[in-house]
Design a protein around this motif. Structure first.
Motif, short mmCIF file in Angstrom:
data_model
loop_
_atom_site.label_atom_id
_atom_site.label_comp_id
_atom_site.label_asym_id
_atom_site.label_seq_id
_atom_site.Cartn_x
_atom_site.Cartn_y
_atom_site.Cartn_z
N SER A 196 1.16 -1.19 -0.01
CA SER A 196 -0.13 -0.10 -0.60
C SER A 196 1.35 0.98 -0.01
N ILE A 197 1.85 1.31 0.83
CA ILE A 197 2.97 2.00 1.50
C ILE A 197 3.67 2.57 0.30
N VAL A 198 3.94 1.53 -0.84
CA VAL A 198 4.54 1.46 -2.06
C VAL A 198 3.90 2.27 -3.02
N PHE A 199 2.25 1.73 -3.08
CA PHE A 199 1.61 2.29 -4.78
C PHE A 199 1.70 3.62 -4.09
N ALA A 200 1.59 4.26 -2.86
CA ALA A 200 1.19 5.57 -2.82
C ALA A 200 2.20 6.49 -2.59
N ILE A 201 3.14 5.78 -2.34
CA ILE A 201 4.42 6.83 -3.00
C ILE A 201 5.21 7.02 -3.80
N GLY A 202 4.62 5.61 -5.37
CA GLY A 202 4.77 5.81 -6.63
C GLY A 202 3.57 7.33 -7.20
N ALA A 203 3.02 7.23 -6.58
CA ALA A 203 1.34 7.92 -6.80
C ALA A 203 1.95 9.07 -6.77
N MET A 204 2.74 9.43 -5.13
CA MET A 204 3.07 11.35 -5.12
C MET A 204 4.37 10.67 -6.22
N LEU A 205 5.17 10.26 -6.48
CA LEU A 205 6.34 10.99 -7.36
C LEU A 205 5.39 11.25 -8.52
N ALA A 206 4.70 10.96 -9.19
CA ALA A 206 4.27 11.44 -9.84
C ALA A 206 3.22 12.43 -9.64
N ALA A 207 2.34 12.87 -8.87
CA ALA A 207 1.70 14.13 -8.54
C ALA A 207 3.13 15.38 -8.79
N ILE A 208 4.12 14.79 -8.10
CA ILE A 208 4.92 16.27 -7.96
C ILE A 208 5.49 16.15 -8.99
N GLY A 209 5.26 15.04 -9.82
CA GLY A 209 5.63 15.46 -11.23
C GLY A 209 4.93 16.47 -11.83
N GLY A 210 3.53 16.51 -11.53
CA GLY A 210 2.97 17.48 -12.14
C GLY A 210 2.52 18.59 -12.05
N VAL A 211 3.36 18.80 -10.02
CA VAL A 211 2.76 20.23 -9.85
C VAL A 211 3.71 20.51 -9.99
N LEU A 212 5.03 20.26 -10.58
CA LEU A 212 6.31 20.91 -10.94
C LEU A 212 6.43 21.36 -12.20
N VAL A 213 5.27 20.44 -13.22
CA VAL A 213 5.31 20.91 -14.59
C VAL A 213 4.57 21.99 -14.94
N VAL A 214 3.02 21.65 -14.07
CA VAL A 214 1.75 22.70 -13.99
C VAL A 214 2.59 24.51 -14.43
N PRO A 215 3.48 24.83 -13.71
CA PRO A 215 3.23 26.47 -14.21
C PRO A 215 3.56 26.95 -15.33
N ASN A 216 4.82 25.33 -15.82
CA ASN A 216 4.42 25.89 -17.71
C ASN A 216 3.59 25.23 -18.25
N GLN A 217 2.39 24.11 -18.00
CA GLN A 217 1.91 23.46 -18.86
C GLN A 217 0.55 24.47 -18.20
N GLN A 218 0.40 24.33 -17.50
CA GLN A 218 -1.49 23.98 -17.32
C GLN A 218 -1.74 22.96 -16.99
N ALA A 219 -3.13 22.71 -15.86
CA ALA A 219 -3.49 21.63 -15.48
C ALA A 219 -4.51 21.82 -16.74
N HIS A 220 -4.44 19.75 -16.81
CA HIS A 220 -6.17 19.78 -17.77
C HIS A 220 -5.69 18.15 -17.83
N TYR A 221 -7.25 17.51 -17.52
CA TYR A 221 -7.86 16.67 -17.75
C TYR A 221 -7.53 15.33 -18.34
N LEU A 222 -6.37 15.35 -19.77
CA LEU A 222 -6.07 15.08 -20.31
C LEU A 222 -4.62 14.76 -20.79
N MET A 223 -4.51 15.70 -19.67
CA MET A 223 -2.62 15.51 -19.33
C MET A 223 -1.91 14.56 -19.32
N GLY A 224 -1.84 13.05 -18.85
CA GLY A 224 -1.66 12.19 -18.27
C GLY A 224 -1.18 10.86 -19.19
N GLY A 225 -1.99 11.42 -20.12
CA GLY A 225 -1.63 10.33 -21.61
C GLY A 225 -0.54 10.14 -21.39
#
Lengths: 295, 427
Positions: A196-225
Motif C-alpha cells: 500500500s505504501i509503495v503504491f502511494a509513494i509511486g503515485a506521489m512521485l507522479a503527483a510531484i511531477g505534475g505540481v512541478l510541471v503545471v506552471p509551465n504547462q497548465q492543468a488539463h484533464y487529459l494531460m496524463g497520457g
C-alpha cells in the motif's frame, strides 16, 4: 538561424527539464513495478491529479504564488498518495495483485479518475502561476528560470528517494519485499502494508511531477497520457524495477528528445524513443541497465 | 462441470448483453416518440464540450442558448418554438460523424449547427450530405467555399480563413514587415493559414521565411522556437488547443525585448486573459479578431444588446466570473447562424422536413445581412453559390493590456473569385 552552440545549449536545457520530470514520474512507475509487480496504467492520472491539485491550492491559498506553490508541493502529493493508498486497499488488494487483473483494474482507475476530474475540474486547461518569474537572457534566446528550478527540485527529490531506499529502515523493508515476498513475510514484514505504501509513494512521485510541471504547462484533464507513455518508455528501456536504470534511461530519453526535437522535429524524437523501445524489447528485454531485480 | 459453467456463463453474458442493448436503445425509443413533425423546430447542436476545443464549446453553447431565448421570446420560427439538442462531440472527428447520424436517425432534427474545429467539420460535412441533413458550420475552414463539401453545408456568418488572410495581408506587409515566419497548428485549419498567407504575402512582394507546423495536442513549445529565423520581421501565429497560453508565454520568454513584430490570430489566446504578467510582452503586438473582445469606443447598439444577452462584460469575460474569458472573436457566429437559419426558414415558410429543400434554396437566395441585433458582428455579404459569408475583419493592437481595433477591413477586401457553385449540385 542560430549558430550551433546556442542551438545546442537550448536543446540541452530542454532535454534536461524533460529528463528531470520524467525521472520522477518514471521512478514512481518503476518502484511500483519493482516492489509490487504491478503495471500501473493509471500512473499518468496521478500526475494529472498533482497538477490539478496545484491549481486548487493556487485558488485557495491567498498571497504570493510562491506560497501556494509550496503548499501544493506538500498537499497535492499527500492527497494523491492517500487516494492511491485507498485504491490499493479497495481494488488491488482484493484481486491479490494478479498481474492481468491489475492491468485491467488500473485501466479502470484511469478512466474513473479522468472522468471525475472532467466532471469536477472541467474540460478547460487552467493556468497556475509560477512561484517566481525570471527569464534568463542569453544573446540568442531567453529561458525560463523556473524550468531550471524544476531540474534542481527533481534532482533533490530523486536523491532523497535514493537515500530513503538505501539507508532507512523503510527502504530496507521495501527492498526485502521486492527481493523475496515470502521470505520477507516470514521475517515479519507486513507485506500488504508495504505494498500500500509503495503504491502511494509511486503515485506521489507522479503527483510531484505534475505540481512541478503545471506552471509551465497548465492543468488539463487529459494531460496524463503523454507522461504515462514516456514513463513506460523509460522504464522499459531502463529495465523494469531497476532504479538506477530508470534514472539513466530518463536522462537518455529526455536528452535525446530535447536534442532531436530541437534539431529535427518533435515527431522524429517520438519515433526515436519508440524505436528504442522496440529494439530493447527485441534484443535486451531486461532493459539496457537491468542486471537483476534488486534496487 | 466445466461445460455447465461455460453454458451458464454464456447465458448470463447473453442476458447482460440483452439488458445493455435495451438500456442503450431506450433513449432512442423515447427520442423517437417525442419527435413529432410540426410541433417544434429541433436543431442538433454538436458542441465541443470536452476535448481540445472545450473552451470554445462552453461559450458556443451559452451563445446558442442566449440566441434561442431571444428567438423563442419573439415567437419562435413560423409560430413554432425552437428546441436545441446539445451533444458533446469531444472535439473528435469520429464522434462528430456519429453524432450527425444520431441527430438524423434518433433525434430527427431539422438541421444541425455549431461545429467549429475544422477537422471535425471536415469529417462530418460529407456524412451530413449523405444523410441530407442541413449542416451549418461555425468554423473558418476554406474547404466549404473551395467546393470540398456539398449543397447541404452552409457558413452564413463567420468568414473563412482565405478571406480573413487575404484581406489583412496588405495591411500586415505595409505596417509590420514583409519577411514572415508562420507558426500554425498541424492540421487542415493550419494549412489554410499557411497556404493562403504564403500566397497573399507573395502578392504583396513579401515572403514567408519559415513555416513551423505544431501538432494541436502539443504541450510545450520552446523546442520549436529556434526555427524562427533572425531575419524575421513579423511572426504570424495562430494556435489552438488547451496549451495556447503556454505557447504565447514561451514565445515571449524566447524572444525577449528584442522581438520582431508579432501578428497573431486571437485563436492563440481565445478564452485566455491577456492581462497576466507573463503576457506583458504582447503590448504593442497585433491580433486578428472576428469580433472585438473588448467593447470599443464606437461600440454599436447591436454589440451592446448581444453582449448583455449572452452575459459578457465589456472586457469579454463572463458577467458572473471575470476570470471566465469568452471566445468572443468566434462565438458571434453561433448567434448569427441561428438568425440566418431563422430568416431562411421564414422565407420558405418552413414547417418541417417537407420544406427542407425550400429552406435550403431560400438560404442560397439570401444576398447578405444588415448589421442588427441579429447580426451584431456587422453587415455581411452572403454568396449563395459558395455558401460562404463575407464580413469585416478587425486588426486589433494590444494597448494597456486591452485589444483596440486599429483597422477594420472593408467587405470588398475579403472577397475572392468563386471557386465552386453548389447550386449546380443536386439535393
Amino acid at each position: 538561424m542560430m549558430d550551433l552552440a546556442p542551438y545546442l545549449l537550448l536543446a540541452g536545457l530542454e532535454g534536461l527539464v524533460m529528463a528531470s520530470v520524467l525521472m520522477l514520474t518514471a521512478l514512481g512507475l518503476s518502484l511500483v513495478f519493482g516492489v509490487m509487480r504491478v503495471v500501473n496504467v493509471a500512473h499518468g492520472e496521478f500526475y494529472m491529479l498533482g497538477a490539478v491539485g496545484a491549481w486548487a491550492c493556487a485558488q485557495f491559498v491567498p498571497g504570493h504564488p510562491a506560497l501556494a506553490f509550496c503548499v501544493a508541493l506538500v498537499v497535492a502529493p499527500l492527497l494523491v498518495g492517500m487516494l492511491a493508498y485507498l485504491a490499493d486497499w479497495a481494488i488491488l488488494k482484493r484481486i491479490n495483485y494478479d498481474p492481468e487483473g491489475t492491468i485491467v483494474s488500473t485501466i479502470g482507475m484511469l478512466y474513473i479518475i479522468q472522468q471525475l476530474t472532467l466532471m469536477s475540474f472541467g474540460p478547460d486547461a487552467r493556468a497556475v502561476d509560477a512561484p517566481f518569474y525570471y527569464t534568463i537572457r542569453t544573446p540568442w534566446f531567453g529561458y525560463s528560470s523556473y524550468k531550471l528550478f524544476t531540474v534542481v527540485m527533481a534532482l533533490v527529490l530523486v536523491a532523497g528517494l535514493w537515500v530513503m531506499l538505501k539507508r532507512s529502515k523503510w527502504g530496507l523493508v521495501m527492498r526485502a519485499t521486492q527481493f523475496d515476498r515470502e521470505t520477507a513475510q516470514n521475517f515479519g514484514i507486513p507485506v500488504n502494508r508495504v505494498y500500500s505504501i509503495v503504491f502511494a509513494i509511486g503515485a506521489m512521485l507522479a503527483a510531484i511531477g505534475g505540481v512541478l510541471v503545471v506552471p509551465n504547462q497548465q492543468a488539463h484533464y487529459l494531460m496524463g497520457g503523454d507522461p504515462l507513455l514516456l514513463s513506460f518508455v523509460v522504464v522499459i528501456v531502463g529495465g523494469l524495477g531497476s532504479i538506477p536504470g530508470t534514472i539513466a534511461a530518463a536522462i537518455l530519453i529526455g536528452m535525446s528528445d530535447g536534442l532531436l526535437s530541437v534539431f529535427f522535429s518533435p515527431t522524429a524524437a517520438k519515433i526515436f524513443s519508440t524505436l528504442l523501445v522496440a529494439f530493447v524489447l527485441v534484443f535486451k528485454p531486461e532493459g539496457l541497465f537491468g542486471r537483476s531485480n534488486r534496487v | 462441470m466445466r461445460v455447465m459453467n461455460k453454458g451458464q456463463n454464456r447465458r448470463s453474458v447473453l442476458a447482460g448483453l440483452a439488458g445493455t442493448g435495451l438500456l442503450l436503445a431506450s433513449p432512442g425509443i423515447i427520442g423517437r416518440a417525442r419527435a413529432q413533425a410540426g410541433d417544434a423546430i429541433r436543431l442538433g447542436a454538436p458542441f465541443h464540450r470536452t476535448g481540445i476545443g472545450a473552451s470554445y464549446g462552453r461559450w458556443y453553447e451559452r451563445t446558442a442558448n442566449a440566441a434561442l431565448e431571444v428567438i423563442n421570446a419573439g415567437g419562435g420560427i413560423n409560430g413554432m418554438p425552437v428546441e436545441m439538442i446539445v451533444e458533446d462531440d469531444g472535439t473528435d472527428p469520429k464522434r462528430g460523424v456519429e453524432l450527425i447520424e444520431k441527430f438524423s436517425a434518433e433525434h430527427k432534427v431539422d438541421a444541425v449547427f455549431g461545429h467549429l474545429f475544422s477537422h471535425v467539420a471536415a469529417a462530418t460535412a460529407p456524412r451530413a450530405g449523405e444523410l441530407k441533413m442541413p449542416y451549418f458550420l461555425c468554423s473558418e475552414a476554406h474547404t466549404l467555399a473551395a467546393g470540398g463539401f456539398n449543397r447541404y453545408c452552409f457558413q452564413p456568418s463567420i468568414s473563412d480563413v482565405k478571406s480573413q488572410v487575404s484581406s489583412m495581408a496588405p495591411w500586415i506587409s505595409e505596417n509590420l514587415g514583409k519577411k514572415i515566419t508562420l507558426i500554425y497548428p498541424d492540421y487542415a485549419f493550419g494549412y489554410d493559414h499557411r497556404d493562403n498567407m504564403t500566397a497573399a504575402i507573395k502578392a504583396q512582394g513579401g515572403e514567408v521565411v519559415a513555416d513551423i507546423a505544431i501538432p494541436p495536442t502539443e504541450t510545450t513549445f520552446t523546442r520549436y522556437m529556434p526555427r524562427i529565423p533572425f531575419n524575421t520581421e513579423v511572426i504570424y501565429h495562430v494556435m489552438v488547443g488547451p496549451a495556447v497560453m503556454t505557447f504565447v508565454k514561451e514565445l515571449g520568454e524566447h524572444l525577449g525585448s528584442n522581438r520582431p513584430e508579432i501578428f497573431g490570430f486571437i485563436d492563440s489566446l481565445e478564452a485566455v486573459d491577456i492581462g497576466i504578467p507573463q503576457l506583458e510582452y504582447l503590448e504593442g503586438t497585433h491580433f486578428w479578431e472576428g469580433h472585438a473582445r473588448y467593447a470599443q469606443a464606437d461600440q454599436t447598439e447591436f454589440d451592446k444588446f448581444y453582449r448583455e444577452k449572452v452575459g459578457v462584460d465589456e472586457n469579454g469575460a463572463s458577467v458572473d466570473d471575470a476570470r471566465d474569458i469568452s471566445t468572443y472573436a468566434h462565438m458571434f457566429s453561433v448567434w448569427e447562424t441561428l438568425f440566418a437559419m431563422k430568416q431562411a426558414m421564414e422565407m420558405a415558410d418552413y414547417k418541417g422536413p417537407d420544406q427542407k429543400i425550400a429552406f435550403l434554396e431560400a438560404m442560397e437566395s439570401i444576398e447578405g445581412f444588415e448589421a442588427s441585433n441579429e447580426f451584431p458582428q456587422g453587415e455581411k455579404l452572403f454568396n449563395g453559390k459558395t455558401h460562404q459569408a463575407f464580413s469585416h475583419q478587425n486588426i486589433s493592437k494590444v494597448t494597456d493590456g486591452k485589444l483596440d481595433v486599429v483597422y477594420r477591413t472593408s467587405i470588398e477586401e475579403t472577397l475572392y473569385e468563386d471557386e465552386t457553385d453548389y447550386t449546380q449540385m443536386s439535393f
